[in-house]
Design a protein around this motif. Structure first.
Motif, short mmCIF file in Angstrom:
data_model
loop_
_atom_site.label_atom_id
_atom_site.label_comp_id
_atom_site.label_asym_id
_atom_site.label_seq_id
_atom_site.Cartn_x
_atom_site.Cartn_y
_atom_site.Cartn_z
N ALA A 96 0.89 -1.13 0.04
CA ALA A 96 0.17 -0.05 -0.05
C ALA A 96 0.99 1.38 -0.13
N GLU A 97 2.03 1.23 0.64
CA GLU A 97 2.75 2.29 0.78
C GLU A 97 3.72 2.63 -0.38
N LEU A 98 3.90 1.48 -1.09
CA LEU A 98 4.63 1.54 -2.26
C LEU A 98 3.81 1.92 -3.52
N ALA A 99 2.48 1.61 -3.37
CA ALA A 99 1.70 2.03 -4.51
C ALA A 99 1.39 3.63 -4.24
N LEU A 100 1.25 4.12 -3.12
CA LEU A 100 1.18 5.48 -2.92
C LEU A 100 2.33 6.26 -3.76
N PHE A 130 -0.76 -6.33 -2.40
CA PHE A 130 -1.40 -5.29 -2.19
C PHE A 130 -2.83 -5.17 -3.22
N PHE A 131 -2.40 -5.21 -4.51
CA PHE A 131 -3.30 -5.00 -5.57
C PHE A 131 -4.37 -6.24 -5.81
N MET A 132 -3.75 -7.45 -5.55
CA MET A 132 -4.40 -8.88 -5.42
C MET A 132 -5.63 -8.82 -4.19
N SER A 133 -5.16 -7.97 -3.16
CA SER A 133 -5.99 -8.02 -2.17
C SER A 133 -7.09 -6.84 -2.25
N ARG A 134 -7.15 -6.05 -3.19
CA ARG A 134 -8.29 -5.16 -3.29
C ARG A 134 -9.41 -5.82 -3.71
#
Length: 439
Positions: free
Chosen positions: A50-54, A142-146
């Motif tokens: 999540a931090e890296l996606a930001l 992160f993306f696969m847990s959205r």
């Protein structure tokens, strides 16, 4: 007879070249997998992702206006046509629900999707190729847990032959190199971490570096300024036109909070970047600022001089009053400045009623008029619950001639710079973009 053999040899060479080019361009499909349940991922890994996606500004590009976050569909105008961002939620049909981590890694590192199609470099895999295996794993988690969102992006609107994805293999051959970033042993951990984030996932150079006629970054002119969505991405480092040199402290504040009193407020495409970085651990932002500040300093000033300039207060925190019209008020631009701008920009009032003196503004001193024009047209809306700059937009009350007069006055009297040669054209272009956005 010789002509016949020459034609045969030429045909064979052409066919061989075509076969070799096709073999180079072809990428195999990676088999689909059952969508892994969100609960199968380590929560700590998801949090890191999540931090890296930001830092990567992922939600900005992969979220359409009014759409679901990460569901794609954002129209991204380019000089070659319009590209629509893809759905990166774990929906199996329209997103990446059938992607393995291997497929996700290949997209990040090589710019090739699960089905073997080359991706357009609007997705900045030329920067993401530097991201570590561990960080790619965290992003995948992160993306696969959205929450899966069924949303198919519109078809790209690109002319022939750019609409043929195999053509992208040729672009990659010329301009793309898959590589990692190795730490510089002569630098400390903060600098190396900042370089990794800025040049990799943060992909700052994607906007702040000029591009050639084929849309590739001119790496020999890295961070010397570029264009992004009708705004100018300012030059960083030695090429910066900022009246007050950027320090690491100023960069950290600007990146984390979107404002610095000696440089102003983030607007345009930079606004969502700093909104995302505001949710990132401050030490990560500080590392990015450390690296960016090290890119170089304006020539002719010592580090001590820059530190002294940066330490000097730029906005007196007084109550402030209406200021008089400048003494050279016979000029149309001076009259507009005195009646419209000076009460905030020259009053010394604190935020939100005061504003950064325009003598400190890179929008005035910079190499392009685009940002100043956009600010005059659209202003700066009030921030909810934050003492941030506020500025009304003047697009509905100022003519193009008045905007040009004001811009020329600010440019000559506050920045001491010659006129922008393309000012009138830039005003017309910005006005057209403003009208189009309201339709």
């Amino acid at each position: 007879m010789r002509l016949k053999y020459a034609l045969i040899a030429g045909t064979v060479a052409f066919v061989a070249f075509g076969v070799a080019a096709l073999a180079y361009a072809w990428r195999p499909e990676i088999a689909a997998i059952p969508t892994p349940p969100a609960s199968s991922f380590d929560p700590a890994l998801v949090g890191k992702g999540a931090e890296l996606a930001l830092i990567g500004d992922c939600r900005t590009c992969h979220t359409a206006p009014g759409g679901r976050v990460y569901a794609g569909g954002l129209a991204m105008p380019t000089p070659f046509g319009t590209i629509y961002s893809t759905n990166i939620t774990p929906d199996r049909e329209t997103g990446i629900g059938a992607w393995s981590e291997e497929a996700f890694r290949r997209a990040m590192r090589e710019g090739v999707d699960r089905e073997g199609r080359h991706l357009y470099p609007a997705f900045p895999y030329d920067h993401f190729t530097r991201v570590s295996d561990q960080d790619i794993q965290a992003l995948y988690a992160f993306f696969m847990s959205r929450e899966p969102v069924a949303a198919k992006a519109p078809a790209n609107d690109l002319p022939f032959p750019i609409n043929i994805r195999l053509v992208l293999a040729g672009w990659k051959l010329l301009f793309f190199r898959e590589r990692r970033l190795e730490p510089d042993p002569a630098r400390d951990d903060d600098w190396n971490r900042g370089r990794y984030l800025v040049e990799g996932l943060g992909h700052c150079g994607a906007c702040h570096t000029p591009r050639n006629l084929m849309g590739a970054e001119e790496t020999s002119r890295a961070f010397q300024g570029g264009e992004a969505e009708g705004w100018h991405a300012y030059a960083l480092g030695p090429a910066s036109k900022a009246p007050v040199p950027w320090t690491a402290a100023a960069l950290e504040r600007y990146l984390a909070e979107g404002f610095d009193p000696q440089h102003g407020m983030a607007r345009g495409p930079m606004a969502p970047v700093v909104a995302n970085l505001g949710g990132v651990p401050r030490q990560e932002v500080a590392a990015m600022a450390t690296y960016l500040a090290s890119l170089g300093q304006p020539q002719g000033e010592s580090t001590a001089q820059q530190a002294a300039a940066a330490a000097a207060p730029s906005v007196p925190q007084s109550a402030g009053i209406q200021v008089p019209t400048p003494s050279d008020g016979a000029q149309p631009g001076a009259r507009i400045y005195g009646s419209t701008c000076a009460s905030c920009h020259a009053s010394g009032r604190p935020l939100p009623l005061g504003a950064v003196p325009l003598s400190l503004s890179t929008a005035v001193a910079g190499e392009s008029p685009e940002n100043l024009i956009n600010l005059i047209l659209d202003g700066i809306p009030a921030a909810n619950g934050v003492a941030a700059p506020i500025m009304p937009g003047f697009g509905a009350v100022m003519t193009d001639r008045q905007i040009a007069d004001l811009a020329r006055y600010l440019r000559s009297h506050l920045a001491g710079q010659p006129d922008w040669p393309d000012l009138d054209t830039a005003i017309g272009r910005a006005r057209a973009a403003q009208l189009h956005a309201k339709q």
